[in-house]
Motif scaffolding. Structure first.
Motif, PDB file in Angstrom:
ATOM      1  N   GLU A  77       0.828  -1.208   0.000  1.00  0.00           N
ATOM      2  CA  GLU A  77       0.000   0.000   0.000  1.00  0.00           C
ATOM      3  C   GLU A  77       0.863   1.258   0.000  1.00  0.00           C
ATOM      4  O   GLU A  77       0.577   2.219  -0.702  1.00  0.00           O
ATOM      5  CB  GLU A  77      -0.921  -0.011   1.209  1.00  0.00           C
ATOM      6  N   GLU A  78       1.935   1.259   0.805  1.00  0.00           N
ATOM      7  CA  GLU A  78       2.825   2.420   0.849  1.00  0.00           C
ATOM      8  C   GLU A  78       3.506   2.645  -0.490  1.00  0.00           C
ATOM      9  O   GLU A  78       3.658   3.778  -0.936  1.00  0.00           O
ATOM     10  CB  GLU A  78       3.860   2.241   1.957  1.00  0.00           C
ATOM     11  N   GLN A  79       3.931   1.564  -1.162  1.00  0.00           N
ATOM     12  CA  GLN A  79       4.569   1.709  -2.469  1.00  0.00           C
ATOM     13  C   GLN A  79       3.566   2.216  -3.500  1.00  0.00           C
ATOM     14  O   GLN A  79       3.915   3.026  -4.357  1.00  0.00           O
ATOM     15  CB  GLN A  79       5.171   0.377  -2.912  1.00  0.00           C
ATOM     16  N   ALA A  80       2.322   1.761  -3.415  1.00  0.00           N
ATOM     17  CA  ALA A  80       1.297   2.248  -4.345  1.00  0.00           C
ATOM     18  C   ALA A  80       1.035   3.735  -4.121  1.00  0.00           C
ATOM     19  O   ALA A  80       0.881   4.495  -5.076  1.00  0.00           O
ATOM     20  CB  ALA A  80       0.016   1.450  -4.166  1.00  0.00           C
ATOM     21  N   GLN A  81       1.017   4.163  -2.873  1.00  0.00           N
ATOM     22  CA  GLN A  81       0.802   5.578  -2.576  1.00  0.00           C
ATOM     23  C   GLN A  81       1.993   6.416  -3.030  1.00  0.00           C
ATOM     24  O   GLN A  81       1.824   7.505  -3.565  1.00  0.00           O
ATOM     25  CB  GLN A  81       0.576   5.780  -1.083  1.00  0.00           C
ATOM     26  N   LYS A  82       3.213   5.902  -2.836  1.00  0.00           N
ATOM     27  CA  LYS A  82       4.399   6.637  -3.285  1.00  0.00           C
ATOM     28  C   LYS A  82       4.421   6.742  -4.802  1.00  0.00           C
ATOM     29  O   LYS A  82       4.807   7.757  -5.358  1.00  0.00           O
ATOM     30  CB  LYS A  82       5.673   5.961  -2.790  1.00  0.00           C
ATOM     31  N   GLY A  83       4.009   5.677  -5.477  1.00  0.00           N
ATOM     32  CA  GLY A  83       3.964   5.704  -6.933  1.00  0.00           C
ATOM     33  C   GLY A  83       2.956   6.707  -7.448  1.00  0.00           C
ATOM     34  O   GLY A  83       3.203   7.434  -8.401  1.00  0.00           O
ATOM     35  N   ALA A  84       1.812   6.788  -6.793  1.00  0.00           N
ATOM     36  CA  ALA A  84       0.788   7.746  -7.190  1.00  0.00           C
ATOM     37  C   ALA A  84       1.242   9.173  -6.907  1.00  0.00           C
ATOM     38  O   ALA A  84       1.021  10.070  -7.710  1.00  0.00           O
ATOM     39  CB  ALA A  84      -0.517   7.460  -6.450  1.00  0.00           C
ATOM     40  N   MET A  85       1.895   9.389  -5.790  1.00  0.00           N
ATOM     41  CA  MET A  85       2.376  10.729  -5.455  1.00  0.00           C
ATOM     42  C   MET A  85       3.572  11.115  -6.317  1.00  0.00           C
ATOM     43  O   MET A  85       3.729  12.267  -6.671  1.00  0.00           O
ATOM     44  CB  MET A  85       2.743  10.818  -3.979  1.00  0.00           C
TER      45      MET A  85
END
Length: 94
Positions: A77-85
């Motif tokens: 989830e953190e990697q997905a959020q970092k990718g989106a940001m």
């Protein structure tokens, strides 16, 4: 003698005035930090909300949800959020 009395009275007046500023500033500084821009030393954009607000309650619920989540799922989830940001703020300077 009169000059000494005036000096003492002036010193006491200044001391009383300065001691009053301490209590006023203590109460004002708690709320004024929310209105100071980040570039002038205010709160950063990723600071958590203030306690006692509805946003704080939602923030704490989300934090507790992440804490109870398995580590592997949390990392995804953190990697997905970092990718989106990262795609939104590609030109951001840190």
């Amino acid at each position: 003698m009169m000059m000494r009395f005036r000096s003492l009275l002036l010193l006491l007046a200044i001391a009383a005035g300065l001691s009053g500023c301490g209590t006023v500033n203590e109460k004002l500084s708690a709320g004024m930090g929310d209105y100071v821009p980040q570039w002038a030393g205010g709160l950063p954009s990723d600071a958590p909300p203030r306690p006692g607000t509805p946003q704080y309650d939602a923030y704490m619920k989300e934090r507790e949800r992440k804490r109870l989540m398995p580590a592997a799922d949390r990392e995804k989830e953190e990697q997905a959020q970092k990718g989106a940001m990262g795609s939104n703020s590609a030109g951001a300077v840190r």
